[in-house]
Design a protein around this motif. Structure first.
Motif, PDB file in Angstrom:
ATOM      1  N   PRO A  85       0.816  -1.227   0.000  1.00  0.00           N
ATOM      2  CA  PRO A  85       0.000   0.000   0.000  1.00  0.00           C
ATOM      3  C   PRO A  85       0.846   1.273   0.000  1.00  0.00           C
ATOM      4  N   ILE A  86       1.965   1.221   0.729  1.00  0.00           N
ATOM      5  CA  ILE A  86       2.855   2.388   0.747  1.00  0.00           C
ATOM      6  C   ILE A  86       3.457   2.619  -0.632  1.00  0.00           C
ATOM      7  N   ILE A  87       3.932   1.540  -1.256  1.00  0.00           N
ATOM      8  CA  ILE A  87       4.537   1.650  -2.590  1.00  0.00           C
ATOM      9  C   ILE A  87       3.513   2.169  -3.589  1.00  0.00           C
ATOM     10  N   ALA A  88       2.293   1.659  -3.524  1.00  0.00           N
ATOM     11  CA  ALA A  88       1.245   2.096  -4.447  1.00  0.00           C
ATOM     12  C   ALA A  88       0.954   3.583  -4.298  1.00  0.00           C
ATOM     13  N   SER A  89       0.943   4.081  -3.060  1.00  0.00           N
ATOM     14  CA  SER A  89       0.674   5.503  -2.845  1.00  0.00           C
ATOM     15  C   SER A  89       1.833   6.371  -3.317  1.00  0.00           C
ATOM     16  N   PHE A  90       3.068   5.896  -3.114  1.00  0.00           N
ATOM     17  CA  PHE A  90       4.234   6.657  -3.557  1.00  0.00           C
ATOM     18  C   PHE A  90       4.340   6.711  -5.081  1.00  0.00           C
ATOM     19  N   LEU A  91       3.927   5.649  -5.756  1.00  0.00           N
ATOM     20  CA  LEU A  91       4.107   5.547  -7.208  1.00  0.00           C
ATOM     21  C   LEU A  91       2.885   5.967  -8.008  1.00  0.00           C
ATOM     22  N   GLU A  92       1.822   6.381  -7.333  1.00  0.00           N
ATOM     23  CA  GLU A  92       0.550   6.595  -8.023  1.00  0.00           C
ATOM     24  C   GLU A  92       0.677   7.520  -9.229  1.00  0.00           C
ATOM     25  N   TYR A  93       1.401   8.628  -9.090  1.00  0.00           N
ATOM     26  CA  TYR A  93       1.526   9.583 -10.187  1.00  0.00           C
ATOM     27  C   TYR A  93       2.976   9.725 -10.660  1.00  0.00           C
ATOM     28  N   ARG A  94       3.756   8.685 -10.437  1.00  0.00           N
ATOM     29  CA  ARG A  94       5.169   8.754 -10.789  1.00  0.00           C
ATOM     30  C   ARG A  94       5.435   8.196 -12.180  1.00  0.00           C
ATOM     31  N   SER A  95       6.645   8.466 -12.656  1.00  0.00           N
ATOM     32  CA  SER A  95       7.031   8.073 -14.011  1.00  0.00           C
ATOM     33  C   SER A  95       7.429   6.603 -14.066  1.00  0.00           C
ATOM     34  N   PRO A  96       7.397   6.004 -15.262  1.00  0.00           N
ATOM     35  CA  PRO A  96       7.831   4.611 -15.405  1.00  0.00           C
ATOM     36  C   PRO A  96       9.267   4.379 -14.941  1.00  0.00           C
ATOM     37  N   SER A  97      10.134   5.371 -15.137  1.00  0.00           N
ATOM     38  CA  SER A  97      11.530   5.195 -14.723  1.00  0.00           C
ATOM     39  C   SER A  97      11.644   5.081 -13.203  1.00  0.00           C
ATOM     40  N   LEU A  98      10.826   5.845 -12.461  1.00  0.00           N
ATOM     41  CA  LEU A  98      10.859   5.745 -11.007  1.00  0.00           C
ATOM     42  C   LEU A  98      10.276   4.416 -10.540  1.00  0.00           C
ATOM     43  N   VAL A  99       9.274   3.916 -11.251  1.00  0.00           N
ATOM     44  CA  VAL A  99       8.736   2.599 -10.939  1.00  0.00           C
ATOM     45  C   VAL A  99       9.839   1.547 -11.050  1.00  0.00           C
ATOM     46  N   SER A 100      10.632   1.637 -12.089  1.00  0.00           N
ATOM     47  CA  SER A 100      11.737   0.694 -12.275  1.00  0.00           C
ATOM     48  C   SER A 100      12.742   0.797 -11.135  1.00  0.00           C
ATOM     49  N   THR A 101      12.986   2.022 -10.648  1.00  0.00           N
ATOM     50  CA  THR A 101      13.907   2.202  -9.534  1.00  0.00           C
ATOM     51  C   THR A 101      13.377   1.533  -8.266  1.00  0.00           C
ATOM     52  N   TYR A 102      12.086   1.649  -8.024  1.00  0.00           N
ATOM     53  CA  TYR A 102      11.487   1.001  -6.848  1.00  0.00           C
ATOM     54  C   TYR A 102      11.614  -0.518  -6.942  1.00  0.00           C
ATOM     55  N   ILE A 103      11.349  -1.075  -8.118  1.00  0.00           N
ATOM     56  CA  ILE A 103      11.445  -2.524  -8.281  1.00  0.00           C
ATOM     57  C   ILE A 103      12.892  -2.986  -8.113  1.00  0.00           C
ATOM     58  N   LYS A 104      13.810  -2.226  -8.661  1.00  0.00           N
ATOM     59  CA  LYS A 104      15.232  -2.554  -8.510  1.00  0.00           C
ATOM     60  C   LYS A 104      15.628  -2.527  -7.045  1.00  0.00           C
ATOM     61  N   SER A 105      15.142  -1.523  -6.305  1.00  0.00           N
ATOM     62  CA  SER A 105      15.451  -1.421  -4.883  1.00  0.00           C
ATOM     63  C   SER A 105      14.911  -2.625  -4.110  1.00  0.00           C
ATOM     64  N   LEU A 106      13.670  -3.021  -4.383  1.00  0.00           N
ATOM     65  CA  LEU A 106      13.091  -4.174  -3.697  1.00  0.00           C
ATOM     66  C   LEU A 106      13.897  -5.439  -3.976  1.00  0.00           C
ATOM     67  N   ARG A 107      14.269  -5.628  -5.208  1.00  0.00           N
ATOM     68  CA  ARG A 107      15.046  -6.825  -5.565  1.00  0.00           C
ATOM     69  C   ARG A 107      16.369  -6.861  -4.804  1.00  0.00           C
ATOM     70  N   GLU A 108      17.060  -5.742  -4.765  1.00  0.00           N
ATOM     71  CA  GLU A 108      18.359  -5.726  -4.095  1.00  0.00           C
ATOM     72  C   GLU A 108      18.203  -5.937  -2.594  1.00  0.00           C
ATOM     73  N   TRP A 109      17.183  -5.346  -1.993  1.00  0.00           N
ATOM     74  CA  TRP A 109      16.985  -5.526  -0.559  1.00  0.00           C
ATOM     75  C   TRP A 109      16.543  -6.950  -0.230  1.00  0.00           C
ATOM     76  N   TRP A 110      15.737  -7.553  -1.077  1.00  0.00           N
ATOM     77  CA  TRP A 110      15.341  -8.947  -0.846  1.00  0.00           C
ATOM     78  C   TRP A 110      16.574  -9.866  -0.845  1.00  0.00           C
ATOM     79  N   ARG A 111      17.515  -9.577  -1.717  1.00  0.00           N
ATOM     80  CA  ARG A 111      18.743 -10.374  -1.744  1.00  0.00           C
ATOM     81  C   ARG A 111      19.604 -10.091  -0.517  1.00  0.00           C
TER      82      ARG A 111
END
Length: 356
Positions: A85-111
């Motif tokens: 829910p937090i991610i959805a609210s932060f990304l609601e009006y954001r650009s595709p490039s920022l969405v990619s940054t969030y996904i990249k961040s999640l992947r790195e932190w999961w590892r």
């Protein structure tokens, strides 16, 4: 993972609107039943992105798409449900490039979480199931692994928002330092040497033109070399009249000249043209001197149009002038007050004739 342009209709029948790719855009993110899948609301249809966080709940054991892959990671269903829910609210009006940054961040932190669990054992095993399980050791592991500042900060911001909502202490973590990129700036003595070399070559070009003007306007040759040059200059002038072209072609056309006969008369095409026209070297020299004296980058100089009023007299000194340009990327006008001498390479370069 699913940040992609969705080519299938995965939305409810009552969704309205389509983007240019025929993808249906929901009126609200609640149109999709899973809390881990949602659309962003871009400013245009093409900038709306389908975000699918399901992989962070199930884990990823092998490469699922082409491109770079940093390795597998475990699923953490409860953690991603808390953060979604937090991610959805932060990304609601954001650009595709920022969405990619969030996904990249999640992947790195999961590892990072996987790595810490692998290294720990027994009663001190650091298992991350919820946001409250994140400890300082995870920060240190991320920094030791060389995680980028932006990727680091994105996740910490999301985690802190979730912790605040749950009434828990935030992660007061200092981001990793961003090392300045090495800058290879030449020493002042090297710059001066380059400047003097360019100036010497530029004034050598001016000397060549001035000598050609003197010899073709009736000046007396003062050496055997000047006797040879005046023969070349006059040959070019006569040929320009005969061929009705400022740069006649001697070796083809209706009355071509044989190269053997041409050189036997001590004629040299390069010498002829050098007396009247700039060559590639002189243009390059003048261009780089323009950069040195004006301080402008190459893009600004290349965008100048010699048909515009680029050069104007200086309001206080008649021996100087002002050079005007426009920086298209910044949408700003550029003004330079270089050396106002008529032989200045800046002035000379901008007044070089345009040849076909």
């Amino acid at each position: 993972m699913g940040i992609r342009n969705n080519n299938k209709n995965r939305l409810s029948p009552d969704a309205t609107g389509k983007n240019s790719h025929g993808q249906e855009i929901p009126v609200a993110t609640t149109s999709i039943q899973s809390p881990l899948i949602f659309w962003t609301k871009g400013h245009t249809d093409n900038s709306s992105v389908l975000v699918n966080l399901t992989v962070f709940g199930t884990g990823e054991s092998s490469r699922r798409a082409s491109g770079r892959w940093a390795g597998p990671f475990s699923g953490r269903p409860q953690l991603i449900l808390e953060l979604a829910p937090i991610i959805a609210s932060f990304l609601e009006y954001r650009s595709p490039s920022l969405v990619s940054t969030y996904i990249k961040s999640l992947r790195e932190w999961w590892r990072v979480f996987d790595l810490v669990e692998l290294r720990s054992s027994g009663s001190k095993k650091f298992i991350v199931s919820t946001v409250a399980d994140i400890k300082f050791i995870h920060r240190q592991t991320a920094i030791d692994g060389g995680m980028a500042t932006g990727v680091f900060g994105v996740f910490v911001r999301v985690a802190n928002a979730r912790l605040t909502a749950d009434g828990l202490p935030q992660l007061h973590w200092i981001r990793p330092r961003t090392e300045p990129k090495p800058r290879h700036i030449p020493a002042p003595w090297q710059v001066d040497k380059i400047r003097l070399t360019l100036k010497a070559r530029w004034f050598k070009t001016l000397d060549t033109w001035q000598r050609a003007d003197r010899l073709t306007s009736g000046g007396n040759p003062s050496s055997e070399e000047e006797h040879r040059l005046i023969k070349n200059y006059r040959f070019l002038q006569d040929a320009a009249i005969a061929y009705d072209h400022p740069r006649p072609s001697f070796f083809d056309g209706e009355n071509p000249i044989k190269a053997r006969d041409f050189h036997s008369q001590e004629l040299n095409l390069a010498d002829m043209l050098a007396g009247f026209y700039p060559n590639a070297q002189s243009v390059r020299v003048a261009f780089h001197l323009c950069q040195l004296q004006s301080g402008w980058n190459a893009a600004v100089l290349l965008s100048l149009d010699v048909n515009d009023d680029l050069i104007e007299p200086h309001p206080k000194d008649p021996k100087r002038y002002i050079l005007r340009g426009f920086k298209h990327r910044a949408k700003t006008h550029q003004i330079s007050d270089p050396d106002g001498h008529p032989n200045s390479p800046v002035y000379g370069h901008l007044k070089l004739p345009h040849l076909n």
